[in-house]
Design a protein around this motif. Structure first.
Motif, PDB file in Angstrom:
ATOM      1  N   ILE A  20       0.821  -1.207   0.000  1.00  0.00           N
ATOM      2  CA  ILE A  20       0.000   0.000   0.000  1.00  0.00           C
ATOM      3  C   ILE A  20       0.864   1.270   0.000  1.00  0.00           C
ATOM      4  N   VAL A  21       2.133   1.142   0.423  1.00  0.00           N
ATOM      5  CA  VAL A  21       3.103   2.248   0.332  1.00  0.00           C
ATOM      6  C   VAL A  21       4.394   1.677  -0.235  1.00  0.00           C
ATOM      7  N   ARG A  22       4.854   2.265  -1.361  1.00  0.00           N
ATOM      8  CA  ARG A  22       6.090   1.797  -1.990  1.00  0.00           C
ATOM      9  C   ARG A  22       7.077   2.967  -2.093  1.00  0.00           C
ATOM     10  N   ASP A  23       8.242   2.745  -1.487  1.00  0.00           N
ATOM     11  CA  ASP A  23       9.304   3.767  -1.498  1.00  0.00           C
ATOM     12  C   ASP A  23       8.789   5.123  -1.015  1.00  0.00           C
ATOM     13  N   GLY A  24       8.032   5.089   0.049  1.00  0.00           N
ATOM     14  CA  GLY A  24       7.554   6.322   0.660  1.00  0.00           C
ATOM     15  C   GLY A  24       6.367   6.978  -0.025  1.00  0.00           C
ATOM     16  N   GLN A  25       5.779   6.332  -1.046  1.00  0.00           N
ATOM     17  CA  GLN A  25       4.665   6.899  -1.792  1.00  0.00           C
ATOM     18  C   GLN A  25       3.429   5.989  -1.679  1.00  0.00           C
ATOM     19  N   ILE A  26       2.255   6.638  -1.484  1.00  0.00           N
ATOM     20  CA  ILE A  26       1.011   5.869  -1.386  1.00  0.00           C
ATOM     21  C   ILE A  26       0.708   5.222  -2.730  1.00  0.00           C
ATOM     22  N   ASN A  27       0.372   3.936  -2.684  1.00  0.00           N
ATOM     23  CA  ASN A  27       0.000   3.212  -3.900  1.00  0.00           C
ATOM     24  C   ASN A  27      -1.426   3.616  -4.288  1.00  0.00           C
ATOM     25  N   LYS A  28      -1.568   4.348  -5.390  1.00  0.00           N
ATOM     26  CA  LYS A  28      -2.869   4.905  -5.781  1.00  0.00           C
ATOM     27  C   LYS A  28      -3.892   3.836  -6.157  1.00  0.00           C
ATOM     28  N   VAL A  29      -3.445   2.644  -6.529  1.00  0.00           N
ATOM     29  CA  VAL A  29      -4.390   1.598  -6.930  1.00  0.00           C
ATOM     30  C   VAL A  29      -4.887   0.799  -5.720  1.00  0.00           C
ATOM     31  N   SER A  30      -4.400   1.105  -4.549  1.00  0.00           N
ATOM     32  CA  SER A  30      -4.849   0.401  -3.359  1.00  0.00           C
ATOM     33  C   SER A  30      -6.267   0.816  -3.016  1.00  0.00           C
TER      34      SER A  30
END
Length: 332
Positions: free
Chosen positions: A62-72
């Motif tokens: 749900i968070v990748r490399d400090g960024q929220i995963n928008k498709v979650s």
């Protein structure tokens, strides 16, 4: 579940540094999950990942490399602060499960956060005799069950309800779900509480206030009275408007009729019949004047033969015995 517990025991016994945190919240709360692998000197979350799973069938990033995963599915409720802590707003039962904060691709120092969410709902019975069933549920990771009697019911005096009585029916607990049916509602509102207890420690609780049928009837009666008053007011206003319009229209019609009759009365002297009657005497008098102006009157006096003629300048009045004749000439 046994495999998960063995894994946890193995990690703890092996001296692993992974952290296990259990959080308990109610639906609608805001939750902040700390990432313990981030120290105070960390200024960036660029190598921090957050993962989520409800069961062991799959894990989602749900968070990748400090960024929220928008498709979650949870993307619109997630945010990350400067310490890389994960915040979830307005949580619901779907958000319960396991959250993992991982540094890069290594899992040796994972922070495992287990989010447990308690919900309490009511279902009004359609049976004519009435009754309300309260359902208390602890939503958590699928493979973590609830101990027996870990969900408890309390009345408003904080006394635990353990058996049926004239007012309630306790159907017991099935895993992490418990039902309580109120078969007879009292004359006043009652509050019921569901608690989740672990090792004789209350982890979380939720309250539900049941409004009595008397209160509902009173509210219903008040609402009916308000509706009746509003309806009567609207009806009276409508009647007043209709009466006002009727008076106005009638007045306008009378005024219009009077305005139409006024010119007719003013024109009466000009009508042909009236003119002929009024001017006829005047015309007759005029004709008589004209006739008189066209007539010449001459007076002739005569006397007997034995009387002497007098000069014209000595014309006199006829004496007794003399006759006077007047002649008239009509000019055409």
């Amino acid at each position: 579940m046994l495999l998960l517990l063995l894994t946890l025991l193995f990690v703890i016994g092996a001296g692993g540094s992974s952290d296990y945190i259990f959080l308990y919240h109610r639906a609608g709360d805001e939750v902040i999950m700390s990432c313990n692998i981030v120290d105070s000197s960390e200024t960036s979350c660029s190598i921090i990942n957050w993962l989520y799973n409800r069961d062991t069938s799959g894990t989602h990033t749900i968070v990748r490399d400090g960024q929220i995963n928008k498709v979650s599915p949870q993307a619109d409720k997630l945010s990350l602060d400067h310490r890389c802590s994960l915040t979830i707003t307005n949580i619901s039962s779907e958000d319960a499960g396991r959250y993992i904060c991982r540094y890069g691709n290594t899992y040796e120092h994972d922070t495992n956060v287990y989010l447990n969410i308690l919900t309490l709902s009511a279902d009004q019975s359609t049976d004519p005799v009435g009754g309300v069933t309260l359902t208390c549920t602890l939503w958590r990771h699928t493979y973590i069950s609830c101990e027996e009697h870990s969900l408890r019911w309390l009345d408003e005096e904080r006394d635990e309800l353990k058996k049926d009585d004239d007012e309630v029916h306790y159907s017991g607990q099935m895993n992490c779900v418990s039902h309580l049916t109120i078969t007879h509602q009292s004359n006043h509102s009652r509050r019921y509480t569901c608690q989740f207890v672990k090792s004789n420690e209350v982890k979380i609780s939720a309250n539900y206030t049941l409004v009595s049928t008397v209160d509902l009837t009173s509210d219903s009666t008040s609402n009916k009275m308000i509706i009746i008053i509003i309806g009567a007011s609207v009806g009276l206003l409508t009647i007043l408007v209709i009466v006002g319009l009727t008076v106005f229209i009638t007045s306008r019609r009378k005024t219009g009729a009077a305005e139409e009759d006024a010119p007719k009365r003013a024109r009466v002297p000009d009508e042909p019949e009236t003119n002929s009657e009024v001017h006829q005497p005047m015309q007759q008098a005029s004709l008589m004047d004209e006739e008189e102006s066209s007539v010449t009157y001459v007076t002739v006096s005569y006397r007997s033969q034995n009387q002497e003629a007098l000069p014209s300048s000595e014309v006199r009045e006829p004496e007794e015995g003399e006759e006077e004749v007047t002649y008239a000439t009509v000019k055409k």
